[in-house]
Motif scaffolding. Sequence first.
Motif, PDB file in Angstrom:
ATOM      1  N   GLN A   5       0.817  -1.207   0.000  1.00  0.00           N
ATOM      2  CA  GLN A   5       0.000   0.000   0.000  1.00  0.00           C
ATOM      3  C   GLN A   5       0.849   1.255   0.000  1.00  0.00           C
ATOM      4  N   SER A   6       0.284   2.311  -0.536  1.00  0.00           N
ATOM      5  CA  SER A   6       0.872   3.635  -0.457  1.00  0.00           C
ATOM      6  C   SER A   6      -0.247   4.660  -0.421  1.00  0.00           C
ATOM      7  N   GLY A   7       0.128   5.871  -0.075  1.00  0.00           N
ATOM      8  CA  GLY A   7      -0.858   6.930   0.073  1.00  0.00           C
ATOM      9  C   GLY A   7      -1.195   7.117   1.539  1.00  0.00           C
ATOM     10  N   GLY A   8      -2.259   7.791   1.816  1.00  0.00           N
ATOM     11  CA  GLY A   8      -2.637   8.068   3.191  1.00  0.00           C
ATOM     12  C   GLY A   8      -1.911   9.288   3.717  1.00  0.00           C
ATOM     13  N   GLY A   9      -2.080   9.530   5.011  1.00  0.00           N
ATOM     14  CA  GLY A   9      -1.453  10.680   5.635  1.00  0.00           C
ATOM     15  C   GLY A   9      -2.455  11.533   6.379  1.00  0.00           C
ATOM     16  N   LEU A  10      -2.105  12.798   6.556  1.00  0.00           N
ATOM     17  CA  LEU A  10      -2.934  13.743   7.312  1.00  0.00           C
ATOM     18  C   LEU A  10      -3.601  14.727   6.364  1.00  0.00           C
ATOM     19  N   GLY A  15     -11.117  17.380   2.722  1.00  0.00           N
ATOM     20  CA  GLY A  15     -10.068  17.108   1.760  1.00  0.00           C
ATOM     21  C   GLY A  15     -10.177  15.731   1.138  1.00  0.00           C
ATOM     22  N   SER A  16      -9.167  15.412   0.315  1.00  0.00           N
ATOM     23  CA  SER A  16      -9.151  14.151  -0.420  1.00  0.00           C
ATOM     24  C   SER A  16      -7.810  13.457  -0.267  1.00  0.00           C
ATOM     25  N   ASP A  88     -13.493   9.373   9.528  1.00  0.00           N
ATOM     26  CA  ASP A  88     -12.820   8.477   8.591  1.00  0.00           C
ATOM     27  C   ASP A  88     -11.409   8.131   9.053  1.00  0.00           C
ATOM     28  N   THR A  89     -10.964   8.743  10.116  1.00  0.00           N
ATOM     29  CA  THR A  89      -9.634   8.460  10.647  1.00  0.00           C
ATOM     30  C   THR A  89      -9.519   7.003  11.069  1.00  0.00           C
ATOM     31  N   GLN A 108      -2.018   4.653   7.572  1.00  0.00           N
ATOM     32  CA  GLN A 108      -2.773   5.532   8.455  1.00  0.00           C
ATOM     33  C   GLN A 108      -3.383   6.679   7.662  1.00  0.00           C
ATOM     34  N   VAL A 109      -4.644   6.920   7.901  1.00  0.00           N
ATOM     35  CA  VAL A 109      -5.338   8.099   7.389  1.00  0.00           C
ATOM     36  C   VAL A 109      -5.864   8.872   8.585  1.00  0.00           C
ATOM     37  N   THR A 110      -5.473  10.128   8.680  1.00  0.00           N
ATOM     38  CA  THR A 110      -5.916  10.984   9.773  1.00  0.00           C
ATOM     39  C   THR A 110      -6.580  12.220   9.193  1.00  0.00           C
TER      40      THR A 110
END
Length: 113
Positions: A5-10, A15-16, A88-89, A108-110
Motif C-alpha cells: 500500500q501507499s498513500g494516506g497521511g494527514l 479534503g481528499s 474516517d480516521t 494511516q489516514v488521519t
Amino acid sequence: VQLVQSGGGLVTAGGSLRLSCVVSGIDVSANAISWYRQAPGLAREMVADITVGGSTYYPYSVKGRFTISRDNAKNTVYLQMDSLKPEDTAVYYCGLQSWRIYWGQGTQVTVSS
C-alpha cells in the motif's frame, strides 16, 4: 502474493486522499478486492469492494465519497477518498479475496477537524 500500500497521511476535513494497493503474485482482475479500515478500539470494517466483474459496493457511511477502482495493467487497486470527515480516521487495509484473504500492510489516514 504481496500487497503493498501507499498513500494516506494527514488531511483536513473536506479534503481528499488516494490510496494505492500494488499486488504481485496474483492477478487482481481475477479476484475480488476490498478496502477495509480499523479505528482504535473498533472492529475492522469494509469500506469498498470491487468484484471480478467490476461491480462495486460501499457501505452507507462512505457511499458517494469513496471510489474503488482497479487498473488491471498495473495490477493495482485504488481507493479515492473525497469529502473526508474526522470519523474516517483509521488505518486502512486492502484485502484480496482468493482461497484466503491476503492483506496489505495498512496505512494511516488521519482527518483533522
